[in-house]
Design an enzyme around this catalytic site. Structure first.
Site: not given
Ligand code: UD1
Length: 421
Positions: A22-23, A93, A117, A122, A307, A329, A400
């Site tokens: 998926k990711n 998201r 989620c 986030r 995850d 995380v 999902r």
């Molecule tokens: C992706 C994955 C999700 C996984 C996560 C962490 C996809 C579609 N989803 O989510 O399954 O759980 O990586 O491995 O690939 N953050 C900020 N600012 C930002 C972006 C992120 O503060 O602009 C923080 C988030 O709140 C979190 C951390 O960074 O605490 C990591 O999040 P991130 O790696 O961005 O998760 P996703 O990319 O949304």
């Protein structure tokens, strides 16, 4: 609303095949916006998040043909509506992944602030910061990110203050069509980021450093179409491995990517599983009568994936011994804990750490509520070993991210059914 009914107490045995990741599928679908010609994407998983991304692209004028064997051809030449509306974005998201490609390709993007989620706040500040650094003007109003650029985006050097998977992917996609060289530092090294980079390179992008935390992208004028097969889903694979460690038995997972699962395999071995990996298969045989507790802390790849945190709390709840599971995380990613406690789990939360006293296979079935994607999976796993019939409600979260979960578990000998209430 569909529910899953799981009767606990049956070992898992047999073999299943991994679905596409998926990711990896989500950013690669979004990347189609960048191209000048159609792309064929293979091994697409049949999941609600993928359908949402396809709907989003379709609403923008991307033409698509889906074949029965989960191959999709996307033709971005008719791209006309360059906005991602809230109704589509709110459930997922990852919709924010269209921001970089839209901006790089058309000079404009209007994307609703994402939902998805409910696991912590986030934010999307990193996605916005990198686009700004590349020369975009960005404003946030009425729940939308509006981004514009005069001419092409500009290559730049950018350090991510936090490791973010989708922010790295957004930056990577935008940089492919930017003027000059972009150097991205402290990038996410998740295998899905590398899958996206490999796909972009096969479209003519110039990305180096793939797999490392520093990606160097030399912008090109245009990207051509290609044919690309999505990598197997390592989180799906790992979830079935945990399930079998919990129930006992022996399974083989075909068409998976063992080298993306090092940290998880180490923990499963600690829990008493005997694991044999070949290039694209994993065989797991549970050796112990009851699993052994195993402590862990989540962190970006190659460390233990967030995850898989919920599934390992379920595993530790039925193990022998005590363990701690620390989530570093995401904040607030412990919604499954209360549900597992309702099934008899002995878990105490202190800050971002769960303290779990394993009780052996003594959980008791209960009606439980899925609250996010991976939390839901942990409840199904608990149901596989709990005494009686566990009913997992709100399983749209599971749909999902897990393709035909009940069919795959049934193939392995689980007693599980989907009911529509
Ligand atoms: C992706 C994955 C999700 C996984 C996560 C962490 C996809 C579609 N989803 O989510 O399954 O759980 O990586 O491995 O690939 N953050 C900020 N600012 C930002 C972006 C992120 O503060 O602009 C923080 C988030 O709140 C979190 C951390 O960074 O605490 C990591 O999040 P991130 O790696 O961005 O998760 P996703 O990319 O949304």
């Amino acid at each position: 609303m569909d529910k899953l009914v799981v009767e606990g107490g049956f070992q898992l045995n047999g073999s299943i095949t991994s679905s596409g990741a998926k990711n990896s599928a989500l950013p690669i679908l979004a990347a189609s916006i960048l191209l000048d010609a159609p792309i064929i994407i293979k091994n697409i998983p049949h999941l609600n998040d993928v359908t949402t991304m396809l709907e989003l692209l379709g609403s923008m004028g991307v033409d698509m043909t889906l074949s029965e064997d989960m191959e999709v051809e996307l033709d971005p030449s008719g791209l006309n509506d360059i906005g991602a509306r809230y109704e589509l974005v709110k459930t997922m998201r990852a919709s924010v992944l269209v921001l970089g490609p839209l901006l790089a390709r058309t000079g404009y993007a209007k994307v609703a602030l994402p939902g998805g989620c409910a696991i912590g706040s986030r934010p999307v500040n990193l996605h916005i910061d990198i686009m700004k650094k590349m020369g975009a003007q960005i404003s946030i109003k009425d729940g939308y990110i509006e981004a514009k650029t005069n001419g092409r985006l500009k290559g730049c050097e950018f350090y991510f203050e936090l490791v973010s998977v989708t922010a790295t992917e957004n930056a990577l996609m935008a940089a492919c069509l930017a003027d000059g060289i972009t150097i991205l530092k402290n990038c996410a090294r998740e295998p899905e980021v590398s899958d996206l980079a490999n796909c972009l390179n096969s479209c003519g992008a110039q990305i180096s450093g793939i797999g490392s935390d520093e990606l160097i992208i030399e912008g090109v004028k245009q990207l051509r179409g290609t044919s690309f097969s999505i990598m197997p889903d390592r989180i799906e694979t790992a979830t079935y491995l945990v399930a079998t460690t919990m129930t006992g038995g022996e399974i083989t997972i075909k068409n998976c990517q063992p080298n993306s699962l090092g940290s998880v395999i180490t923990k499963l071995e600690e829990a008493g599983a005997n694991i044999f990996c070949s290039k694209d298969e994993i065989n797991l045989k549970m050796q112990e009568e009851i699993p052994i507790s195993t402590s862990l802390s989540t962190a970006p790849f190659p460390s233990f994936p967030t995850d898989m945190q919920a599934q390992f709390i379920a595993l530790n709840s039925i193990s022998n011994g005590s363990a701690t599971v620390t989530e570093t995380v995401f904040e607030n990613r412990f919604m499954h804990v209360n549900e597992l406690i309702r099934m008899g789990g002995d878990i105490e939360l202190r800050g971002n750490t769960a303290f779990i006293k394993g009780k052996g296979r003594k959980l008791i079935a209960a009606p439980v509520m899925a609250t996010d994607l991976r939390a839901s999976a942990s409840l199904v796993l608990a149901g596989l070993v709990a005494k009686g019939e566990t009913i997992v409600d709100r399983i749209y979260h599971i749909d999902r991210g897990y393709e035909r979960i009940e069919e795959k578990l049934k193939l392995l000998g689980a007693k599980i059914d989907r009911i529509s209430a």
